[in-house]
Structure formats: structure tokens, C-alpha cells
Design a protein around this motif. Structure first.
Motif, PDB file in Angstrom:
ATOM      1  N   PHE A  23       0.820  -1.209   0.000  1.00 15.76           N
ATOM      2  CA  PHE A  23       0.000   0.000   0.000  1.00 15.76           C
ATOM      3  C   PHE A  23       0.851   1.254   0.000  1.00 15.76           C
ATOM      4  O   PHE A  23       2.056   1.215   0.205  1.00 15.76           O
ATOM      5  CB  PHE A  23      -0.923   0.015   1.207  1.00 15.76           C
ATOM      6  N   THR A  53       0.453   3.836   7.882  1.00 14.79           N
ATOM      7  CA  THR A  53      -0.867   3.348   8.291  1.00 14.79           C
ATOM      8  C   THR A  53      -1.119   1.894   7.909  1.00 14.79           C
ATOM      9  O   THR A  53      -2.119   1.340   8.316  1.00 14.79           O
ATOM     10  CB  THR A  53      -1.993   4.202   7.670  1.00 14.79           C
ATOM     11  N   SER A  54      -0.228   1.264   7.141  1.00 15.24           N
ATOM     12  CA  SER A  54      -0.589  -0.090   6.706  1.00 15.24           C
ATOM     13  C   SER A  54      -0.090  -1.184   7.655  1.00 15.24           C
ATOM     14  O   SER A  54      -0.368  -2.350   7.423  1.00 15.24           O
ATOM     15  CB  SER A  54      -0.149  -0.345   5.265  1.00 15.24           C
ATOM     16  N   LEU A  55       0.624  -0.815   8.703  1.00 15.70           N
ATOM     17  CA  LEU A  55       0.973  -1.810   9.723  1.00 15.70           C
ATOM     18  C   LEU A  55       0.142  -1.545  10.978  1.00 15.70           C
ATOM     19  O   LEU A  55      -0.085  -0.394  11.345  1.00 15.70           O
ATOM     20  CB  LEU A  55       2.464  -1.722  10.063  1.00 15.70           C
ATOM     21  N   ASN A  56      -0.296  -2.624  11.607  1.00 19.25           N
ATOM     22  CA  ASN A  56      -1.114  -2.490  12.819  1.00 19.25           C
ATOM     23  C   ASN A  56      -0.246  -1.984  13.980  1.00 19.25           C
ATOM     24  O   ASN A  56       0.728  -2.631  14.346  1.00 19.25           O
ATOM     25  CB  ASN A  56      -1.722  -3.850  13.159  1.00 19.25           C
ATOM     26  N   PRO A  57      -0.589  -0.828  14.556  1.00 22.05           N
ATOM     27  CA  PRO A  57       0.287  -0.225  15.563  1.00 22.05           C
ATOM     28  C   PRO A  57       0.406  -1.030  16.862  1.00 22.05           C
ATOM     29  O   PRO A  57       1.326  -0.814  17.632  1.00 22.05           O
ATOM     30  CB  PRO A  57      -0.380   1.126  15.846  1.00 22.05           C
ATOM     31  N   LEU A  58      -0.530  -1.953  17.110  1.00 18.51           N
ATOM     32  CA  LEU A  58      -0.541  -2.643  18.399  1.00 18.51           C
ATOM     33  C   LEU A  58       0.116  -4.012  18.349  1.00 18.51           C
ATOM     34  O   LEU A  58       0.181  -4.704  19.351  1.00 18.51           O
ATOM     35  CB  LEU A  58      -1.978  -2.798  18.902  1.00 18.51           C
ATOM     36  N   LEU A  59       0.562  -4.452  17.167  1.00 19.69           N
ATOM     37  CA  LEU A  59       1.154  -5.786  17.073  1.00 19.69           C
ATOM     38  C   LEU A  59       2.624  -5.663  16.682  1.00 19.69           C
ATOM     39  O   LEU A  59       2.999  -4.764  15.941  1.00 19.69           O
ATOM     40  CB  LEU A  59       0.414  -6.622  16.013  1.00 19.69           C
ATOM     41  N   GLN A 115       2.989  -9.730  12.855  1.00 27.14           N
ATOM     42  CA  GLN A 115       2.413  -9.374  11.562  1.00 27.14           C
ATOM     43  C   GLN A 115       3.093 -10.110  10.409  1.00 27.14           C
ATOM     44  O   GLN A 115       2.473 -10.354   9.380  1.00 27.14           O
ATOM     45  CB  GLN A 115       2.495  -7.865  11.350  1.00 27.14           C
ATOM     46  N   TYR A 173       7.764  -2.783  17.667  1.00 25.00           N
ATOM     47  CA  TYR A 173       6.476  -2.352  17.141  1.00 25.00           C
ATOM     48  C   TYR A 173       6.691  -1.370  15.988  1.00 25.00           C
ATOM     49  O   TYR A 173       7.746  -0.741  15.899  1.00 25.00           O
ATOM     50  CB  TYR A 173       5.670  -1.676  18.247  1.00 25.00           C
ATOM     51  N   HIS A 218       5.871   1.648  15.428  1.00 22.72           N
ATOM     52  CA  HIS A 218       6.246   3.037  15.684  1.00 22.72           C
ATOM     53  C   HIS A 218       7.729   3.194  15.974  1.00 22.72           C
ATOM     54  O   HIS A 218       8.236   4.309  16.011  1.00 22.72           O
ATOM     55  CB  HIS A 218       5.426   3.607  16.850  1.00 22.72           C
ATOM     56  N   VAL A 222       6.664  -3.790   5.037  1.00 20.17           N
ATOM     57  CA  VAL A 222       5.463  -4.061   4.231  1.00 20.17           C
ATOM     58  C   VAL A 222       5.830  -4.903   3.008  1.00 20.17           C
ATOM     59  O   VAL A 222       5.138  -5.863   2.667  1.00 20.17           O
ATOM     60  CB  VAL A 222       4.794  -2.736   3.805  1.00 20.17           C
TER      61      VAL A 222
END
Lengths: 327, 585
Positions: free
Chosen positions: B95, B100-106, B111, B150, B152, B163
Motif C-alpha cells: 500500500f 498506516t498499513s501496519l497495525n500499531p498494536l502488534l 504481523q 512495534y 512506531h 510491508v
């Protein structure tokens, strides 16, 4: 982490101080405690003497200074009615209230999470519309009406559930904590009050979870998770739900704190021997030390719940550093 | 047989007002190891095609007709469970925005391994080893350590590598990359493009590369498909499309691309762009030309050559971590000893990557930030520490055009009111009637027509809104215009028009401009002199042509080298500037 807890402790102390000041300063407006304490036959001179003994004639600051000095040592005054330390009276009633709130919270979590997620995943189904319709109804109906109606239906007409009190089969745990969770009679007594109490917050939680989940489902990372070939279950319940729960935890924690206060109505209707019921009685009896102690204890519960919520939030969300400046 | 065949694909979006057809009968093929560029401007339907291939159209979009086959197997019209098995395993997707395309909480581990376990049927341990291997192959250092982190904790470029690793984790036959470098800086962009191209060639993976950027197309693709309003208008080898475009739309698109090799006098006027007829104003007799209170430079304002703006040793720090004790506070230096002069009538460019402090300088000049040290002199007067009241005349003379035309206008005001507001505020016109006349003239002048004054901002496209912003900035009769990335949110053809408009206005009104951009080709087209910024310091100031031909500083050289080159673009019908004109035309 330690710094965070220290900061929180400091903030909590400030909050508690303000609460004590406010609750102490309104006590003069609640009525004359002597009217309830002594009979009609006591003369005015004797009343004045009693007032002097109780220190009610001292200036406000002197009274407050005396109160706060004792409060720091764990003494919140002596209840006029029970003739016992107010804090002990309240703590004795606290388990009943906490059990009620805990049961209501369980009901809310068990129903709202699946219902909210379902509404988000299937926005157009009949069931979704039904759930959202009923939840509007739930928000609008006041809790005492729900309570009275459910007593009428389930206790009086159907005779399935008891209508008041905690029953007599309580099991002592430790100190003065007696639990109704371990006997079927205790649980039966818990059903109606807990459901009534849950009914106010439940619609709010369903709607909150639904809207947060809809938001999470529209994010890029959920789309990317789908593009990775993951199953729907994993996309919905790991990727989307975890992000949904962040705001829900923040709002939810505050609401559960509020629920401790809401118990006043529920406990009164169901004659539940908890803190809320006690508070109402104390107001009727102008038992000012008990009222002040209740306000302080409930404030303390709020502070503790909020701190716990922030701790949990920090554990789930890796981007939050608990020691940070804005904690 | 081709790897991917798309035949007569039609996509529509049903709505209350009828059915909008987003893609009309698009057909193309992709071979193994080939990178096919899918290029077009916003609304052309290029991303929609990419999403439709793996059935990820956003609701209510649906495939109305056509057929997609992957290695001779039809994948259009599969059940949702069957197409899920194609995603990740056979077609990987990258993407646009790695933020924004990676889940911030995992964690990255979760992933990445979940993709491997799902698609290749590995157990946890094998998947972990495989994940480490994937991270290594996309060039992430210390993968054993980084995998536990993570999103971030990664920079934008590193995230896009993750990604890509995820997209390749299921060993797909085809990758669909949707604007994979648009959100990244040039230096990272060139690394990511290299990475995608190498991986495709090495692994014999086909790639559909969706982008709006001709420079990227020139660097990475083998063949190009050009889309316009949902139709595929031209398909050919990259060389043919860039050098000998046949379809008129492709020709106009290519001529609008800011060139890296020559400076144009003006971008050519082309069809296929939203219509905008600008009406010239006789500046000498018009209100716009009658400027006042220019201080000591009055009278020789149009002679040029004198220093109008003098930025001296400007320093500014932002606090990133507050603390009770001063020594524990942390700062980031946004501007470190920056010094430059802008002459009256010239266009000065500031170029640099994100975070280099370009916009900070603009805001310091406009008086939105106070510098910690240093001074700003405007027309010979120190304006660094003026009070609000004293600053007022300078606020009028220095105007800004912001990057995002969507958020820089009050949505509840009509365009007339938006433009008239600064005139009313500074009491520049005697009567309401005069104000209305000025507003109408300005709208005509920027090519919107005076009738559009009664509309609201949301009724306009991005390019038209940027014209409104420019009209608003001109409404105070400024002599100095700060343009902060004025076209980076716009399509190339619209960008070409806005840049032309700015050049025209400058010629007519004798404006001095500070032009900020991360886009080197745009800088080359617009500026007389350029300052290159990096980490808050100004590393080089040079005349534009000299900078692009013989950059002195190492960092400038690197930037110019990394700039996606479109040298081989067709030169048909261009108005090339033979000799650099003097600072003021």
C-alpha cells in the motif's frame, strides 16, 4: 513506570484534598444533625452544650483542620447514628456494592463486545437494526423503571427471582467481606439488581464498540491484513478488535467508576445492603460524618479505577510510555 | 501465456444518484518478472483496478464485467473464501502509506509470521526463521532485534521495507504496488524502488506498479499503461510512452511533468485539464498595482536587485521532552544558524527532505514562530521582535499559500468572503462595493471566474481551491509571497497550471517569492536561486541552474543524483528557456 505511579499518587492526593474540602463544606447545608440525634424533649441549652461538645460551633477552618488532621490518620469521623467510625461502617457495606458493580460489569462486557462487533461487521442486517433500536430504548428508560418493571415481571408474576436483599446464604471470605457469589441463592439475589444496573451502561457500550470497530475496519492496516490472505476471524478479532478496545477501555473505565455512584438508585429499589443504600439513609438521618466519608471513599474509588485504566491502556498500547510528560 | 491477464474489466460504484462507472473495459497483461506501470491522475481508476484484482474494492464498488486470470486460472468472481486464498499466497499487495498499513498494536514478528503461517503452512519456529530471512532480504539491519519491535519504532522507509517483506512472505507470483513510494522522501524512494525492481527480477515475480509519478515510472517499469477517466488510453513500453506518446492525453500528461533537465519558460497549455481562462488585469491602473507603504524601498520597488528579506543566523529549537530540570529537557533543532537573503523580485527556493526545517523557516519569516536567536529583516527593518500592532503592516505585505488546499480554508465561508476578509480586516478598500469589485477581479485573474465567488470551498477541486488560496494571498496586495509546498497535494497537470499562474502573477505584480518544496524538478522550474536544507541547517545556496548542473555540497549532489530522472521525456511542443532570464522578467 514508577515515575508514572508516583505522579498519579500525587495527582490523586490533590483530587482527594479537593473532594474532602467540597464535601466538608456542604455539610452545613444538609440539615441539623441534632434534630435526628436527640429527642424533642431536649432543651435548647442542652442542645447548645452538645453542639459545643461536638465542635459544631467552631469556625469552619478550625472544624476542617480538625477533620483533615484526623482523616490523614485514617479517621473520617464517627457516625452519629451507628456510633461507630464512619469509615468502618462504609467499608462494611462496600463488598455488597463492589459485587453488584462487578456483576454488572461482567454482564456489560459479555453482551456489549459481541453485539458491538456484530453490528460493525454486518451493518445492514436485521439483527443489527434491532440491537441499535433496542439500545436507544435502553438509554432512554431510567434505571428505577427498569428495576421496578423487572421486579414486577420476574419476582411477582413469574416468581423466578427474589426481589430484594442479598439473601441469607452469604459465605464469609475474610475480614467483613461476605460474598454472594458462591451460593445459588446469593447469585439469584444478584441477578435482578445487576441486570438493572447494567441496563444503563450497556447501550452506551454497544454503540461505542460498534462505532470504534467501524472506524478500525476502515483503516489501512485492516485492509492490508485482508490483502495478506488472513482469515476473517483473525482480521476481525485480532487486528480490528484490539484497536477497537483502546478507546473503549478509556471511556469504559470512567463509566465503571460512575456506576459505583449509580448504585444509589439500584440499591434503593432492591433494598441492596450496599454503600449507596447506606448513603441515602445517612442523608435522611443527617448523619454528616457518614456522608462526608462516603463522598471521600467514592472519590478514592474513582481515582484508583482511573489509574488502573491508564495502566492497562499502557500495557496494550506500545506507543504509550507511562513515564511520559502528559501521563 | 501471460502471468496476469486482465480482460475488459469494468467496475462501478452504485449510489443514490445512479451508477458511477469507475473503470471502463480495461485490458492488459503482465509477464513473469515484468513491472507494468499503471499511471494516471486522481480519479483515473488506477488504484481501483489494483484493488479489484484481489477483490478488495471499498463498498459499494463492484466488478460489473470482465475477467481476470492468473497463470490461466480465473480469479475474478471467486467466492470470498477462495479469493482469500489467492491473497498473500499468490498475489502480494503493497500500500501507499507505510505509516498506516501496519497495525500499531502488534509486533513486526506477529504481523510477519501470521502471513507466513497462513500462506505457507509453516509452524511457529519455521515461520520465525523465515521471517528473519525475509527481513534480511529487504535490507533491515539486525533483524533478530528489530522483529520484536512495534511499527512506531521504525522510520517510514523501514516500515515500507517491512510491508514489502510481508507482501513477499507468501512467495506470491504477482505483486500489486499501489503508490508505494509516494509518502517517502527521495533518498528513501530510490532505495525502495531499487528493492522492488531487484526482487521482481530475482524472483521472477510480476508487478503491477500503480503511481501518478512519471519519474518513478521512468525508473522502475518495463511497460506502462496510461489511464484517464476510467479508461486505458495507451499501453506501450516505458521508452515509447515517455519519448513518443501517441494519445493526446499521454502527450499532455508528459508535457506537464516538471522537467529535471531544462528550465521551461512556461508549461505548455494543454487540453484534458480542468478549464481555467485567466483574465489579465491592467496592473498599472488597477487597485492591485497601487501598493502602499513599502517603506524606504518605495519607488524603486520594481528596479530589483536590492535585498528585500534578510534572514540572519536564525535558530529555533522545539522541546520534545519536557522535564522539571532544565538539563533533563530534550530539544530538536528545527533551524540552526540559517542565513540567506532574498532579493526584490526574485524567487528563492528552499529544498530538503521531510524534517529538514524548510517550513519552520517559512513560519519564522511569517511571524508564526519566534526564533530563539537571530533576526529577520524585511525591507531594511528588523521584524523579529515586533509587537502584534507593529507587525500588522508586515503581515499584510508577507502572505502565505499553504500546502493543503483542503484544510486551509474555512468551509463555512463563501469564496467571496474568504477573499474579502483580509481586505476588510486591513481596511484596504473604502467601500463594500469596491471590495466586491476587487474580489471579482481577483477571481477572474486566477482563472476561476467571478461567478464562483458565491460558492463554498467544498464545491471546488484541489487545484481550484489552491487558486482561491492564491487569490486570498493576493488580496492584501503583498510584495512577498511564501509558498509552502503549494502543489504537492495536486496532480501534475493541475500543478503545471498553478505553477504557470504563479509565474504569471510574479511577472505582472513584481512579487518576491519564497518557494518551498521537496520536489527538485518543481524547484528547477520555479526558482532563480535555491537553498538546500538538511537537519535544520542550510548546506548550500546557489543559483538554480548552477546547482542542478554543478552542485557543490555533497548532500546537494546526492539529492540531485537520487532525483528520479525523466531526461528522456519527449520535448515536443515545449517552451524551453534558452538563457536564464535576469532575476526579474
Amino acid at each position: 513506570m514508577l515515575l508514572f505511579l508516583f505522579r498519579r499518587l500525587m495527582q490523586g492526593l490533590v483530587v482527594m484534598f479537593v473532594i474532602s474540602l467540597i464535601s466538608f463544606s456542604i455539610q452545613d447545608n444538609l440539615g441539623d444533625p441534632l434534630r435526628e440525634m436527640v429527642g424533642q424533649s431536649v432543651s435548647e441549652a442542652e442542645r447548645q452544650q452538645l453542639r459545643d461538645e461536638l465542635g459544631l460551633n467552631d469556625p469552619f477552618l478550625t472544624q476542617y483542620g480538625r477533620f483533615i488532621t484526623k482523616a490523614v490518620q485514617g479517621d473520617l469521623g464517627t457516625s452519629y447514628f451507628f456510633k461507630e467510625p464512619a469509615l468502618d461502617v462504609i467499608l462494611g457495606k462496600m463488598p455488597a456494592t463492589l459485587e453488584l458493580v462487578f456483576a454488572a460489569t461482567l454482564i456489560i462486557i459479555i453482551i456489549s463486545v459481541p453485539a458491538g462487533v456484530y453490528c460493525a461487521i454486518r451493518p445492514n442486517s436485521m439483527l443489527t437494526r434491532a440491537i441499535l433500536g433496542i439500545s436507544i430504548l435502553g438509554i432512554s428508560v431510567p434505571v428505577f423503571l427498569t428495576a421496578i418493571f423487572s421486579i414486577y415481571l420476574f419476582s411477582i408474576e413469574l416468581g423466578w427471582l427474589p426481589s430484594y436483599g442479598r439473601g441469607d446464604q452469604l459465605v464469609p471470605l475474610f475480614a467483613r467481606w461476605e460474598t454472594g457469589f458462591l451460593t445459588s441463592d446469593g447469585l439469584k439475589h444478584l441477578v435482578l439488581p445487576a441486570v438493572s444496573l447494567a441496563s444503563i451502561m450497556l447501550p452506551l457500550f454497544i454503540r461505542l464498540i460498534r462505532s470504534e470497530m467501524v472506524e478500525a475496519l476502515s483503516t489501512e492496516y485492516v485492509k492490508f491484513a485482508k490483502a495478506k490472505g488472513l482469515t476473517k476471524t483473525r482480521v476481525y478479532f485480532l487486528h480490528a478488535l484490539k484497536n477497537t478496545m483502546l478507546p473503549v477501555i478509556t471511556v469504559g473505565g470512567v463509566q465503571i467508576g460512575t456506576m459505583v455512584a449509580y448504585t444509589i438508585l439500584t440499591e434503593t429499589v432492591f433494598q441492596w445492603p450496599g454503600m449507596g443504600f447506606l448513603f441515602l439513609e445517612a442523608v435522611n438521618r443527617v448523619d454528616t460524618p457518614l456522608i462526608v466519608a462516603y463522598l471521600i471513599v467514592v472519590g478514592g474509588v474513582f481515582v484508583v479505577v482511573n489509574t488502573l485504566v491508564d495502566l492497562i491502556y499502557g500495557l496494550i498500547n506500545p506507543t504509550v510510555k507511562l513515564a511520559g510528560g502528559n501521563a | 501465456m501471460s502471468l496476469l491477464e486482465v480482460n475488459d474489466l469494468c467496475i462501478e460504484f452504485p449510489s443514490r444518484h445512479g451508477i458511477a462507472v469507475a473503470v471502463k473495459g480495461v485490458s492488459f497483461t503482465v509477464e513473469k518478472g515484468e513491472v507494468l506501470g499503471l499511471v494516471g491522475e486522481s480519479g483515473a481508476g488506477k488504484s481501483t483496478v489494483g484493488n479489484a484484482i484481489i477483490d478488495l474494492l471499498s463498498a459499494p464498488g463492484r466488478v460489473a464485467g470482465g475477467k481476470v486470470t492468473l497463470s490461466e486460472e480465473t480469479i475474478s468472481g471467486l467466492s470470498s473464501e477462495d479469493i482469500r486464498k489467492v491473497r498473500g499466497r499468490r498475489i502480494g499487495f503493497i500500500f501507499q502509506d507505510p505509516m498506516t498499513s501496519l497495525n500499531p498494536l502488534l509486533t513486526i514478528e506477529t504481523q510477519l509470521t501470521e502471513t507466513i503461517i497462513e500462506n505457507l503452512g509453516f509452524n511457529g519456529k519455521q515461520a520465525f526463521e523465515r521471517a528473519i530471512e525475509m527481513l534480511k532480504s529487504v535490507g533491515i539491519p539486525e533483524p533478530e532485534l528489530r522483529i520484536k519491535q512495534y511499527p512506531h519504532q521504525f522510520s517510514g522507509g523501514m516500515r515500507q521495507r517491512v510491508v514489502i517483506a510481508i507482501a513477499l512472505a507468501g512467495e506470491p507470483e504477482l505483486i500489486i504496488a499501489d503508490e508505494p513510494t509516494t509518502a517517502l522522501d527521495v533518498s528513501i524512494q530510490s532505495q525502495i524502488l531499487d528493492l522492488i525492481r531487484t526482487l521482481c527480477k530475482e524472483r521472477e515475480v510480476g508487478c503491477v506498479f500503480v503511481t501518478h509519478d512519471m519519474g518513478v515510472i521512468a525508473n522502475v517499469t518495463d511497460r506502462v499503461a496510461v489511464m484517464y477517466m476510467g479508461e486505458l488510453v495507451e499501453l506501450g513500453t516505458t521508452e515509447q510512452i515517455l519519448q513518443r506518446p501517441e494519445h493526446p492525453y499521454t502527450q499532455s500528461l508528459i508535457s506537464a511533468v516538471p522537467r529535471t533537465d531544462v528550465k521551461l519558460h512556461r508549461f505548455p497549455r494543454v487540453e484534458y485539464i480542468e478549464k481555467a481562462e485567466t483574465k489579465a488585469i491592467d496592473v498599472k491602473n488597477h487597485w492591485l498595482g497601487q501598493r502602499e507603504d513599502f517603506g524606504e524601498l518605495k519607488g524603486d520597488a520594481l528596479l530589483g536587485g536590492k535585498t528585500l528579506l534578510d534572514v540572519k543566523n536564525v535558530e529555533l529549537k522545539f522541546e520534545t521532552q519536557s522535564a522539571f530540570f532544565k538539563k533533563n529537557r530534550k530539544y530538536v533543532t528545527a533551524s540552526d544558524n540559517v542565513t540567506f537573503q532574498i532579493k526584490d523580485g526574485e524567487t528563492f527556493g528552499l529544498v530538503g527532505e521531510s524534517g529538514s526545517g524548510k517550513s519552520t523557516i517559512a513560519r519564522v519569516i511569517a511571524g508564526l514562530y519566534k526564533p530563539d536567536a537571530g533576526s529577520i529583516e524585511f525591507a531594511g527593518r528588523d521584524i523579529t521582535h515586533l509587537s502584534e500592532r507593529e507587525r500588522m503592516p508586515f503581515r499584510r505585505q508577507i502572505q502565505m499559500v499553504f500546502q493543503n488546499p483542503y484544510s486551509s480554508m474555512n468551509a463555512r465561508m463563501t469564496v467571496n468572503d474568504i477573499i474579502a476578509e483580509p481586505i476588510r480586516f486591513h481596511k484596504l478598500a473604502e467601500s463594500e462595493q469596491k471590495i466586491r469589485q476587487i474580489t471579482a477581479d481577483l477571481l477572474d485573474h486566477v482563472g476561476l471566474g467571478q461567478k464562483s465567488g458565491i460558492k463554498y470551498p467544498h464545491e471546488f477541486s484541489g487545484g481550484q481551491r489552491q487558486r482561491i488560496s492564491i487569490a486570498r494571498a493576493l488580496a492584501t496586495r503583498p510584495r512577498f509571497l511564501i509558498c509552502d509546498e503549494p502543489t504537492s497535494a495536486l496532480d501534475v497537470s493541475v500543478q503545471a497550471q498553478i505553477l504557470n499562474l504563479l509565474k504569471d502573477l510574479q511577472d505582472e505584480l513584481g512579487l518576491t517569492m519564497l518557494f518551498i518544496s521537496h520536489d527538485l524538478p518543481v524547484i528547477r522550474q520555479m526558482c532563480d536561486r535555491v537553498g538546500v536544507m538538511r537537519y535544520g541547517t542550510l548546506v548550500e545556496v546557489e543559483e538554480t541552474e548552477k546547482l542542478f548542473e554543478t552542485p557543490q555540497h555533497e548532500y546537494s549532489r546526492k539529492l540531485i543524483e537520487l532525483m528520479p530522472r525523466v531526461d528522456q521525456l519527449s520535448r515536443a511542443g515545449l517552451d524551453i528557456e534558452e538563457h536564464r532570464e535576469p532575476a526579474l522578467a
